[in-house]
Design a protein around this motif. Structure first.
Motif, PDB file in Angstrom:
ATOM      1  N   HIS A   1       0.708  -1.239   0.029  1.00  0.00           N
ATOM      2  CA  HIS A   1       0.125  -0.040  -0.029  1.00  0.00           C
ATOM      3  C   HIS A   1       0.784   1.219   0.140  1.00  0.00           C
ATOM      4  O   HIS A   1       0.562   2.288  -0.555  1.00  0.00           O
ATOM      5  N   ARG A   2       2.042   1.310   0.725  1.00  0.00           N
ATOM      6  CA  ARG A   2       3.086   2.405   0.524  1.00  0.00           C
ATOM      7  C   ARG A   2       3.385   2.768  -0.594  1.00  0.00           C
ATOM      8  O   ARG A   2       3.773   3.825  -1.151  1.00  0.00           O
ATOM      9  N   ASP A   3       3.399   1.862  -1.474  1.00  0.00           N
ATOM     10  CA  ASP A   3       3.895   1.911  -3.171  1.00  0.00           C
ATOM     11  C   ASP A   3       2.870   2.619  -4.134  1.00  0.00           C
ATOM     12  O   ASP A   3       3.278   3.073  -5.179  1.00  0.00           O
ATOM     13  N   LEU A   4       1.667   2.483  -3.806  1.00  0.00           N
ATOM     14  CA  LEU A   4       0.515   2.903  -4.769  1.00  0.00           C
ATOM     15  C   LEU A   4       0.728   4.392  -5.181  1.00  0.00           C
ATOM     16  O   LEU A   4       0.707   4.649  -6.455  1.00  0.00           O
ATOM     17  N   PRO A   5       0.971   5.238  -4.293  1.00  0.00           N
ATOM     18  CA  PRO A   5       1.216   6.588  -4.799  1.00  0.00           C
ATOM     19  C   PRO A   5       2.284   6.662  -5.768  1.00  0.00           C
ATOM     20  O   PRO A   5       2.214   7.593  -7.051  1.00  0.00           O
ATOM     21  N   LEU A   6       3.436   5.998  -5.447  1.00  0.00           N
ATOM     22  CA  LEU A   6       4.586   6.051  -6.357  1.00  0.00           C
ATOM     23  C   LEU A   6       4.119   5.451  -7.607  1.00  0.00           C
ATOM     24  O   LEU A   6       4.684   5.829  -8.822  1.00  0.00           O
ATOM     25  N   ALA A   7       3.677   4.182  -7.501  1.00  0.00           N
ATOM     26  CA  ALA A   7       3.400   3.566  -8.876  1.00  0.00           C
ATOM     27  C   ALA A   7       2.287   4.265  -9.732  1.00  0.00           C
ATOM     28  O   ALA A   7       2.581   4.268 -10.921  1.00  0.00           O
ATOM     29  N   MET A   8       1.477   5.028  -9.022  1.00  0.00           N
ATOM     30  CA  MET A   8       0.449   5.762  -9.904  1.00  0.00           C
ATOM     31  C   MET A   8       1.175   6.924 -10.587  1.00  0.00           C
ATOM     32  O   MET A   8       1.022   7.214 -11.828  1.00  0.00           O
ATOM     33  N   ALA A   9       2.262   7.671  -9.846  1.00  0.00           N
ATOM     34  CA  ALA A   9       2.654   8.848 -10.407  1.00  0.00           C
ATOM     35  C   ALA A   9       3.625   8.530 -11.480  1.00  0.00           C
ATOM     36  O   ALA A   9       3.860   9.170 -12.421  1.00  0.00           O
ATOM     37  N   ALA A  10       4.285   7.119 -11.491  1.00  0.00           N
ATOM     38  CA  ALA A  10       5.266   6.886 -12.332  1.00  0.00           C
ATOM     39  C   ALA A  10       4.761   5.927 -13.532  1.00  0.00           C
ATOM     40  O   ALA A  10       5.351   5.946 -14.386  1.00  0.00           O
ATOM     41  N   GLY A  11       3.279   5.851 -13.383  1.00  0.00           N
ATOM     42  CA  GLY A  11       2.558   5.018 -14.603  1.00  0.00           C
ATOM     43  C   GLY A  11       3.187   3.769 -14.808  1.00  0.00           C
ATOM     44  O   GLY A  11       2.991   3.121 -15.912  1.00  0.00           O
ATOM     45  N   VAL A  12       3.685   2.986 -13.719  1.00  0.00           N
ATOM     46  CA  VAL A  12       4.015   1.548 -13.801  1.00  0.00           C
ATOM     47  C   VAL A  12       3.034   0.621 -13.506  1.00  0.00           C
ATOM     48  O   VAL A  12       1.755   1.042 -13.034  1.00  0.00           O
ATOM     49  N   SER A  13       3.095  -0.824 -13.823  1.00  0.00           N
ATOM     50  CA  SER A  13       2.346  -1.831 -13.586  1.00  0.00           C
ATOM     51  C   SER A  13       2.942  -2.597 -12.331  1.00  0.00           C
ATOM     52  O   SER A  13       3.990  -2.845 -12.164  1.00  0.00           O
ATOM     53  N   GLY A  14       1.956  -3.016 -11.541  1.00  0.00           N
ATOM     54  CA  GLY A  14       2.483  -3.702 -10.309  1.00  0.00           C
ATOM     55  C   GLY A  14       1.371  -4.602  -9.941  1.00  0.00           C
ATOM     56  O   GLY A  14       0.081  -4.452 -10.026  1.00  0.00           O
ATOM     57  N   ALA A  15       1.776  -5.765  -9.388  1.00  0.00           N
ATOM     58  CA  ALA A  15       0.893  -6.599  -8.602  1.00  0.00           C
ATOM     59  C   ALA A  15       0.798  -6.446  -7.334  1.00  0.00           C
ATOM     60  O   ALA A  15       1.763  -5.891  -6.559  1.00  0.00           O
ATOM     61  N   THR A  16      -0.459  -6.549  -6.678  1.00  0.00           N
ATOM     62  CA  THR A  16      -0.734  -5.911  -5.147  1.00  0.00           C
ATOM     63  C   THR A  16      -0.641  -6.992  -4.318  1.00  0.00           C
ATOM     64  O   THR A  16      -1.202  -8.136  -4.448  1.00  0.00           O
ATOM     65  N   THR A  17      -0.091  -6.669  -2.959  1.00  0.00           N
ATOM     66  CA  THR A  17       0.334  -7.694  -1.918  1.00  0.00           C
ATOM     67  C   THR A  17      -0.970  -7.598  -1.285  1.00  0.00           C
ATOM     68  O   THR A  17      -1.995  -6.887  -1.382  1.00  0.00           O
ATOM     69  N   VAL A  18      -0.901  -8.059   0.101  1.00  0.00           N
ATOM     70  CA  VAL A  18      -2.332  -8.451   0.799  1.00  0.00           C
ATOM     71  C   VAL A  18      -2.342  -6.588   1.332  1.00  0.00           C
ATOM     72  O   VAL A  18      -3.858  -6.360   1.194  1.00  0.00           O
ATOM     73  N   SER A  19      -1.718  -5.851   1.758  1.00  0.00           N
ATOM     74  CA  SER A  19      -1.811  -4.677   2.157  1.00  0.00           C
ATOM     75  C   SER A  19      -2.716  -3.741   1.116  1.00  0.00           C
ATOM     76  O   SER A  19      -3.661  -2.946   1.288  1.00  0.00           O
ATOM     77  N   ALA A  20      -2.001  -3.702  -0.048  1.00  0.00           N
ATOM     78  CA  ALA A  20      -2.543  -2.781  -1.217  1.00  0.00           C
ATOM     79  C   ALA A  20      -3.705  -3.207  -1.747  1.00  0.00           C
ATOM     80  O   ALA A  20      -4.732  -2.401  -2.017  1.00  0.00           O
ATOM     81  N   THR A  21      -3.927  -4.517  -1.853  1.00  0.00           N
ATOM     82  CA  THR A  21      -5.261  -5.430  -2.044  1.00  0.00           C
ATOM     83  C   THR A  21      -6.392  -4.810  -1.039  1.00  0.00           C
ATOM     84  O   THR A  21      -7.448  -4.325  -1.602  1.00  0.00           O
ATOM     85  N   ALA A  22      -6.097  -5.105  -0.011  1.00  0.00           N
ATOM     86  CA  ALA A  22      -7.043  -4.637   0.913  1.00  0.00           C
ATOM     87  C   ALA A  22      -7.419  -3.185   1.095  1.00  0.00           C
ATOM     88  O   ALA A  22      -8.643  -2.854   1.292  1.00  0.00           O
ATOM     89  N   GLN A  23      -6.536  -2.328   0.917  1.00  0.00           N
ATOM     90  CA  GLN A  23      -6.993  -0.975   0.658  1.00  0.00           C
ATOM     91  C   GLN A  23      -7.559  -0.519  -0.614  1.00  0.00           C
ATOM     92  O   GLN A  23      -8.764   0.066  -0.456  1.00  0.00           O
ATOM     93  N   LEU A  24      -7.189  -0.940  -1.676  1.00  0.00           N
ATOM     94  CA  LEU A  24      -8.081  -0.849  -2.752  1.00  0.00           C
ATOM     95  C   LEU A  24      -9.361  -1.429  -2.851  1.00  0.00           C
ATOM     96  O   LEU A  24     -10.303  -0.737  -3.284  1.00  0.00           O
ATOM     97  N   ALA A  25      -9.373  -2.596  -2.210  1.00  0.00           N
ATOM     98  CA  ALA A  25     -10.998  -3.301  -2.029  1.00  0.00           C
ATOM     99  C   ALA A  25     -11.651  -2.441  -1.328  1.00  0.00           C
ATOM    100  O   ALA A  25     -12.993  -2.126  -1.821  1.00  0.00           O
ATOM    101  N   ALA A  26     -11.260  -2.014  -0.173  1.00  0.00           N
ATOM    102  CA  ALA A  26     -12.215  -1.164   0.701  1.00  0.00           C
ATOM    103  C   ALA A  26     -12.502   0.078   0.015  1.00  0.00           C
ATOM    104  O   ALA A  26     -13.604   0.465   0.209  1.00  0.00           O
ATOM    105  N   LEU A  27     -11.577   0.617  -0.661  1.00  0.00           N
ATOM    106  CA  LEU A  27     -11.884   1.888  -1.404  1.00  0.00           C
ATOM    107  C   LEU A  27     -13.046   1.708  -2.344  1.00  0.00           C
ATOM    108  O   LEU A  27     -14.013   2.600  -2.719  1.00  0.00           O
TER     109      LEU A  27
END
Length: 302
Positions: free
Chosen positions: A87-113
């Motif tokens: 989840h800490r990487d999401l803003p950086l990945a979005m700003a850089a326009g990169v593609s990535g697979a989400t871990t538990v923390s990122a998946t949980a955050q985006l799912a809840a949103l």
């Protein structure tokens, strides 16, 4: 809104039909090709068999997606350079326009949103062994402490410090319940050797806890539903204990530290159990996905 929610997932959420979030790290980094794609599609199919809509989550070209079509799943499975995103990487990945697979923390955050209430995964991260020296703790724990989502998992990875992780979850106010058991599962093992205070025996009971949590209207934290891998599909406990001890020694001798420890240990287990640890891992994931579909259906039917 920056979040891209697939039409199928959005329609299901709006209609209060069951939806289950799935992480994409297992697709991009957890399994070899082409088995990774086969498993990804299989897990989505398991959810559809339970009447739930799968919402596989990933970041593509800087845009977080909740719900992938087959072509997008294939891209995550086969494209070189797919990063691993917490989840800490999401803003950086979005700003850089990169593609990535989400871990538990990122998946949980985006799912809840996106409004998805149930998330199925294999095993959670937690407090690492030798924590007093390394201060190494998974970001999963802090994120789950502030995210109101129900996570179906097979406990935490057995390479971690299980009692310290359970204590940390208690401190953070994250509820843990065993599903059909009074024991906390150990990822590859049905029983980690440690108890849990709460037990839930049906998807309907889990859904009732979710309703009660929503009724409190308080700052949210996750509900962890710890679902043990069936005993007949677990890794042989004696083999697990022997190989894990060897793996920990090899890790120390190789000077591996930080983020490199978990992949080193997991890879060692796969290689030195002739793939039996991977088979137990996949059995656990399938069981968790199936149960998550049933929980989501019970919640939607309330």
């Amino acid at each position: 809104m920056v979040l891209v929610v697939s039409e199928e997932v959005r329609e299901a959420i709006d209609a209060r039909r069951p939806v289950v979030a799935l992480e994409s790290t297992i697709i991009a980094h957890g399994l070899p090709r082409p088995r990774n794609l086969q498993v990804a599609l299989e897990l989505e199919d398991v959810l559809r068999q339970e009447g739930a809509v799968p919402a596989t989550i990933a970041v593509l070209d800087g845009r977080p997606h909740v719900g992938l079509d087959k072509q997008q799943v294939e891209r995550v499975a086969n494209e070189d350079g797919i990063r691993k995103l917490g989840h800490r990487d999401l803003p950086l990945a979005m700003a850089a326009g990169v593609s990535g697979a989400t871990t538990v923390s990122a998946t949980a955050q985006l799912a809840a949103l996106a409004g998805v209430e149930v998330f199925a995964t294999g095993g959670l991260g937690g407090v690492h062994r030798e924590w007093t020296t390394t201060q190494d703790e998974s970001a999963d724990l802090g994120l789950l402490a502030r995210t109101a989502i129900t996570v179906v998992c097979a406990g935490v990875k057995s390479i971690l410090d299980v009692p310290a992780t359970l204590q940390r979850l208690e401190t953070l106010g994250v509820a843990v319940a065993g599903f059909g058991t009074d024991r906390f599962p150990g990822f590859y093992l049905s029983d980690s050797g440690f108890p849990v205070e709460w037990r839930l025996d049906s998807p309907e009971q889990v859904a009732e806890v979710m309703r009660a949590r929503a009724a409190l209207d308080a700052p949210g934290s996750a509900l962890i539903v710890a679902n043990p891998v069936p005993e007949e599909e677990q890794l042989d406990p004696a083999l697990h204990a022997r190989v894990l001890a060897e793996a920990l020694q090899a890790c120390e001798e190789a000077g591996v530290s930080g983020q490199g420890v978990t992949p080193f240990l997991l890879d060692y287990l796969v290689r030195h159990t002739d793939g039996a640890s991977l088979s137990a891992n996949l059995a656990a994931v399938r069981g968790n996905v199936r149960l998550a579909g049933r929980i989501a259906a019970a919640r939607a039917g309330a």
